[in-house]
Design a protein around this motif. Structure first.
Motif, short mmCIF file in Angstrom:
data_model
loop_
_atom_site.label_atom_id
_atom_site.label_comp_id
_atom_site.label_asym_id
_atom_site.label_seq_id
_atom_site.Cartn_x
_atom_site.Cartn_y
_atom_site.Cartn_z
N GLU A 181 48.24 -47.99 47.10
CA GLU A 181 47.08 -47.66 46.27
C GLU A 181 46.90 -48.75 45.22
N ALA A 182 45.65 -49.14 44.98
CA ALA A 182 45.34 -50.11 43.94
C ALA A 182 44.12 -49.61 43.19
N VAL A 183 44.15 -49.76 41.85
CA VAL A 183 43.12 -49.16 41.00
C VAL A 183 42.57 -50.19 40.03
N ALA A 184 41.25 -50.21 39.88
CA ALA A 184 40.57 -51.02 38.87
C ALA A 184 39.71 -50.11 38.01
N ILE A 185 39.66 -50.43 36.71
CA ILE A 185 38.85 -49.67 35.77
C ILE A 185 38.08 -50.65 34.88
N ARG A 192 34.10 -41.24 29.64
CA ARG A 192 34.75 -42.43 30.21
C ARG A 192 34.11 -42.80 31.53
N GLY A 193 34.15 -44.09 31.85
CA GLY A 193 33.61 -44.56 33.12
C GLY A 193 34.51 -44.20 34.29
N GLN A 194 34.02 -44.49 35.47
CA GLN A 194 34.76 -44.22 36.70
C GLN A 194 35.59 -45.44 37.08
N GLY A 195 36.60 -45.21 37.89
CA GLY A 195 37.41 -46.29 38.43
C GLY A 195 37.14 -46.47 39.91
N LEU A 196 37.71 -47.52 40.47
CA LEU A 196 37.68 -47.76 41.91
C LEU A 196 39.12 -47.74 42.40
N VAL A 197 39.37 -46.98 43.45
CA VAL A 197 40.70 -46.86 44.05
C VAL A 197 40.61 -47.38 45.48
N PHE A 198 41.56 -48.21 45.86
CA PHE A 198 41.60 -48.77 47.21
C PHE A 198 42.87 -48.31 47.89
N VAL A 199 42.72 -47.73 49.08
CA VAL A 199 43.87 -47.22 49.83
C VAL A 199 43.83 -47.79 51.24
N PRO A 200 45.02 -48.02 51.82
CA PRO A 200 45.05 -48.61 53.16
C PRO A 200 44.79 -47.58 54.25
N VAL A 201 44.05 -48.02 55.26
CA VAL A 201 43.84 -47.21 56.47
C VAL A 201 44.02 -48.13 57.67
#
Length: 135
Positions: free
Chosen positions: A37-41, A59-68
């Motif tokens: 998992e990787a997260v940017a805010i 607060r703003g939203q973040g982006l989460v990247f997960v492997p598939v």
């Protein structure tokens, strides 16, 4: 009271490459980065707990990247719209994204009739750059 829109989760092959690409594209901070998992805010958004619900909801939203394991095969059913401010040079922002590794994408739009540009991130996830705006 409504629920908070917390994050958008993006399936991908390489979460680390994706989180760093999007953080650079948006000028955000990477706050979590593991193989799973990787997260940017947004810059300046605190990771500290907030007791006040109104402050937390703002607060703003973040982006989460997960492997598939599977690859992307069709147009996304959900995409992100990015908008430059009226004081920004929209064409320069598009050129910057292309220089970072984005690509132009045709999803059936009529480029002569629309006010947005469709691009894709390095793994092919479509997003749009809208016309300039100030609200």
């Amino acid at each position: 009271m409504a629920l908070k829109w917390y994050t958008v989760v993006v399936d991908c092959h390489d979460p680390q490459a994706q989180v760093h690409w999007w953080a650079q594209a948006l000028d955000w901070d990477v706050v979590y980065d593991t193989p799973d998992e990787a997260v940017a805010i947004p810059k300046g958004m605190s990771e500290d707990p907030v007791d006040d619900v109104e402050e937390w909801m703002a607060r703003g939203q973040g982006l989460v990247f997960v492997p598939v394991p599977e690859g992307k095969t069709v147009k996304n059913r959900l995409h992100i719209d990015l908008a430059p401010h009226t004081s920004q040079d929209r064409d320069a922002e598009i050129a910057r994204l292309l220089d970072l590794g984005a690509s132009r994408v045709d999803v059936g739009q009529d480029d002569a009739a629309v006010t947005w540009t469709v691009l894709a991130d390095p793994e092919g996830n479509e997003f749009c750059v809208l016309s300039t705006r100030n609200r």
